[in-house]
Design an enzyme around this catalytic site. Sequence first.
Site, PDB file in Angstrom:
ATOM      1  NE  ARG A 186      24.914   0.994   8.072  1.00 13.14           N
ATOM      2  CZ  ARG A 186      25.275   0.461   9.299  1.00 13.14           C
ATOM      3  NH1 ARG A 186      24.300   0.906  10.526  1.00 13.14           N
ATOM      4  NH2 ARG A 186      26.309  -0.123   9.556  1.00 13.14           N
ATOM      5  CB  SER A 241      20.419  -1.459  15.668  1.00 13.66           C
ATOM      6  OG  SER A 241      19.700  -2.188  14.713  1.00 13.66           O
ATOM      7  CE  LYS A 289      26.816  -6.816  19.733  1.00 10.39           C
ATOM      8  NZ  LYS A 289      26.723  -6.491  18.082  1.00 10.39           N
ATOM      9  CG  HIS A 346      17.290  -3.548  10.217  1.00  4.36           C
ATOM     10  ND1 HIS A 346      17.282  -3.293  11.381  1.00  4.36           N
ATOM     11  CD2 HIS A 346      18.433  -3.895   9.953  1.00  4.36           C
ATOM     12  CE1 HIS A 346      18.494  -3.302  11.797  1.00  4.36           C
ATOM     13  NE2 HIS A 346      19.516  -3.566  10.923  1.00  4.36           N
TER      14      HIS A 346
END
Length: 164
Positions: free
Chosen positions: A95, A132, A46, A22
Amino acid sequence: MTSNRQRRAVCPGSFDPVTNGHLDIISRTARIFDEVIVAVLMNQSKRGLFDVADRLEMLAEVTKPYENVRIETFQGLLVDFCRAQEAMVVVKGLRAVSDFDYELQMAQMNIGLAGVETLFMPTNPVHSFLSSSLVKDVAKWGGDVSAHVPDTVARRLSEQLRPQ
């Protein structure tokens, strides 16, 4: 012809927790744009490992070196947040090809809804596997994640996941 308009970009995410991947995207974006808003999504449905206040605190600490970066929260549509911030560009790190499929759909929706452009920035290969979720899983089982997150985040992960 020159413009007095600031070039402002938004780097959105949950940042639960912020990783070196990040930070790589944020720092590279900060070199390109006049102002970067790191937008932390508040998702009531969440439950994250860190609450939003903790994520904001960690992000503020690790982005201190970048004078043109500020941290904000948002809920709802990203395009509404962008409009309110007068930012017409979203920067997303990619990614792998698997990220592209989902992010392309979101980018097309954002341009259609509000004219908000999305710029895709390839992740530095050093961080291409990093997420993460993976960091949390490794840390949960006692693995060393210190090479993948800022020191303050590694420390807070250790504290958060310490057996009670």
